[in-house]
Design an enzyme around this catalytic site. Structure first.
Site, PDB file in Angstrom:
ATOM      1  N   ASP A 133       0.863  -1.176   0.000  1.00 43.62           N
ATOM      2  CA  ASP A 133       0.000   0.000   0.000  1.00 43.62           C
ATOM      3  C   ASP A 133       0.903   1.230   0.000  1.00 43.62           C
ATOM      4  O   ASP A 133       1.306   1.740   1.043  1.00 43.62           O
ATOM      5  CB  ASP A 133      -0.921  -0.010   1.214  1.00 43.62           C
ATOM      6  N   VAL A 134       1.236   1.687  -1.217  1.00 46.61           N
ATOM      7  CA  VAL A 134       2.213   2.765  -1.354  1.00 46.61           C
ATOM      8  C   VAL A 134       1.601   4.022  -1.983  1.00 46.61           C
ATOM      9  O   VAL A 134       2.154   5.099  -1.877  1.00 46.61           O
ATOM     10  CB  VAL A 134       3.448   2.295  -2.164  1.00 46.61           C
ATOM     11  N   LYS A 135       0.486   3.855  -2.671  1.00 43.22           N
ATOM     12  CA  LYS A 135      -0.267   4.989  -3.262  1.00 43.22           C
ATOM     13  C   LYS A 135       0.621   5.970  -4.007  1.00 43.22           C
ATOM     14  O   LYS A 135       0.414   7.179  -3.935  1.00 43.22           O
ATOM     15  CB  LYS A 135      -1.085   5.714  -2.183  1.00 43.22           C
ATOM     16  N   ARG A 136       1.573   5.476  -4.774  1.00 45.35           N
ATOM     17  CA  ARG A 136       2.449   6.361  -5.516  1.00 45.35           C
ATOM     18  C   ARG A 136       1.761   6.870  -6.784  1.00 45.35           C
ATOM     19  O   ARG A 136       0.847   6.223  -7.323  1.00 45.35           O
ATOM     20  CB  ARG A 136       3.755   5.654  -5.896  1.00 45.35           C
ATOM     21  N   THR A 169      -0.708  -0.359  -4.635  1.00 42.67           N
ATOM     22  CA  THR A 169      -1.783   0.611  -4.837  1.00 42.67           C
ATOM     23  C   THR A 169      -1.182   1.860  -5.495  1.00 42.67           C
ATOM     24  O   THR A 169      -0.040   2.226  -5.223  1.00 42.67           O
ATOM     25  CB  THR A 169      -2.436   1.007  -3.499  1.00 42.67           C
TER      26      THR A 169
END
Lengths: 314, 314
Positions: free
Chosen positions: A111-114, A145
């Site tokens: 879950d890094v949402k880059r 993500t």
């Protein structure tokens, strides 16, 4: 743990096989807030200790969580921010946790949402899906993500990497936090609907990422606290795996999530995540007097049982 | 290098003092693509070397760039992705680069583009604005870039941290990449205009972040390749510092950027960034035969001179 053929399958097929093997679409979020660690690991908050020692305690906790939940769930979702909060020492533990989870046979959703321009996005894809420059590439995620705010060319390098290393992505379409609506509901159609259509299109344009199970490795994050919207997103993204955060601590109930699943006997097409509901279960009154390990295991089994009941009642 | 009073000033005042001291709004982006390192550092691409050695070479390069540009510009903007691409070893060099830049008297704008729900955003604020759990907090950014896709509550923890540690943020409003328009121009008014209004509002709601110079620490990233839009954004965010990427390699010219600046003798209200145009200048035909150090210095001076000329012609 995986057979070579499973290892060679695309992300969607590997995930679906794991979901069917464990007979649950539930996954455990590894969000190690320092404030929510069990008392045994409280020294991770002690600023008098070297940062490396604090980070190691955090890693020790998560490796034990992984050992507890690996027999029960198909995947874990570590949240990179809580590792980054301890700098390079934290990122070392992030890599340890990724290795340990994969060794335990779990699929890892980072879950890094880059989200960044193409050349930068390629660097992030290398960081998370290709083992961050290590030769053995053991410390890698099976999927990440992504934040779509920078548009198609910010996602493309990840999709190309997915094709090459058989990984997956979950693009943020609608988030469950209070401010989620600020931008995501803007316009007519709403921005989230536009993104959902893009996700479906990216999946269609890359048929290699669609597995034998009929699902695409181009998935979406859809906030589970908006059950009325789930059906609409399911229809707009018929082949995408929908990652539903917000179960438990964030308020969604098992029944609210059913619209996200595709028809069939086995759970298919959606993943349900709980983070604090599992790793901070020891704080809940109903587990008072039990060890954090017992509470973690019991909370995981509870979530699995509730989802299974609702899925079987379809 | 800073006097105590400067250290205690808010981000906007510290930045404006540095801009006036160096008499330029130009900053140098530190985006260490492995493929674009000078030949002297080419072993950073050698997969046969340990990752720590490869990362160290990257850090050596950037510390030399910092030494070269510190007398010339007020700030640097390191891009975290290129460090993360080398995992924990890369993040160790990220911390080294932050320390080195601050020691050289430079303001550090961390280009991290994070955006997540509130508790996670707080972990990122700790990671980047508070020294990532180290007691000395030397390896911290003075400001970070943020992705606003998750809305107001995803930005709030950063603003609260800014208030406490006198830091700043630059919220992505409009990006200069080809896909920037995919989501950012959606709706009527366009999504970017909505975000610009939010940025202005967050700044007004936190007067503590507005310095004596009249500028707010709640800034915005506005793609410099859309000059026609600059005036509109300037009007919507009258007190925000606008960070303009895309000079040089991404195609924007000095004259295109003038609308972003506020009136006055000194450059005020905007920062102009060049990354590859500086750190990969040695590859350009016009610098053939010169060392990478010469090319880096010459390209920086060129950019400063061009902006100065255009600003003085106002």
């Amino acid at each position: 743990v995986d057979s070579p053929s499973e290892e060679n399958a695309g992300f969607a097929d590997r995930l679906q096989a794991a979901v069917e093997d464990k007979d649950t679409p539930c996954l455990v979020g590894l969000d190690p807030h320092l404030e929510l660690l069990p008392p045994e690991f409280a020294s991770a908050r002690d600023l008098a200790l070297p940062r490396s020692a604090r980070a190691e305690l955090l890693g020790n906790f998560l490796c034990q969580v992984i050992e507890l939940v690996a027999p029960l769930v198909p995947a874990v979702k570590p949240q990179s921010a809580f590792f980054e909060a301890l700098g390079a020492d934290g990122v070392l533990q992030w890599e340890r946790v990724l290795r340990e989870a994969r060794r335990a046979g779990l699929i890892v959703i980072g879950d890094v949402k880059r989200g960044d321009v193409a050349s930068t996005a390629q660097a992030y894809a290398t960081a998370f899906l290709e083992g961050a420059g290590e030769r053995d590439a053991g410390a890698r995620c099976d999927a990440v993500t992504l934040n779509p705010f920078l548009g198609a060319d910010s996602i493309a390098p990840f999709l190309e990497t997915c094709r090459r290393v058989r990984a997956g992505v979950f693009v943020l379409v609608r988030t469950s936090n209070p401010g989620g609506a600020d931008l995501q509901r803007h316009g007519e159609p709403e921005l989230s609907a536009v993104i959902a259509d893009l996700v479906a299109r990216w999946g269609s344009e890359l048929p290699e990422l669609t597995g034998e199970c009929g699902l695409s490795g181009v998935g979406a994050v859809v906030g589970a606290t908006h059950p009325a919207e789930l059906r609409q997103f399911r229809e707009r993204m018929p082949r995408s795996i929908l990652l539903l955060p917000g179960y438990g601590a964030q308020g969604a109930k098992a029944e609210d999530l059913i619209e996200a699943f595709l028809p069939g006997r086995a759970p298919r097409g959606a993943l349900v995540n709980s983070s604090r509901g599992i790793t901070a279960a020891w704080r809940e009154p109903r587990f008072a007097g039990r060890s954090w390990r017992d509470a973690t295991r019991a909370a995981t089994l509870e979530m699995i049982a509730r989802m299974r009941k609702v899925l079987r009642a379809r």
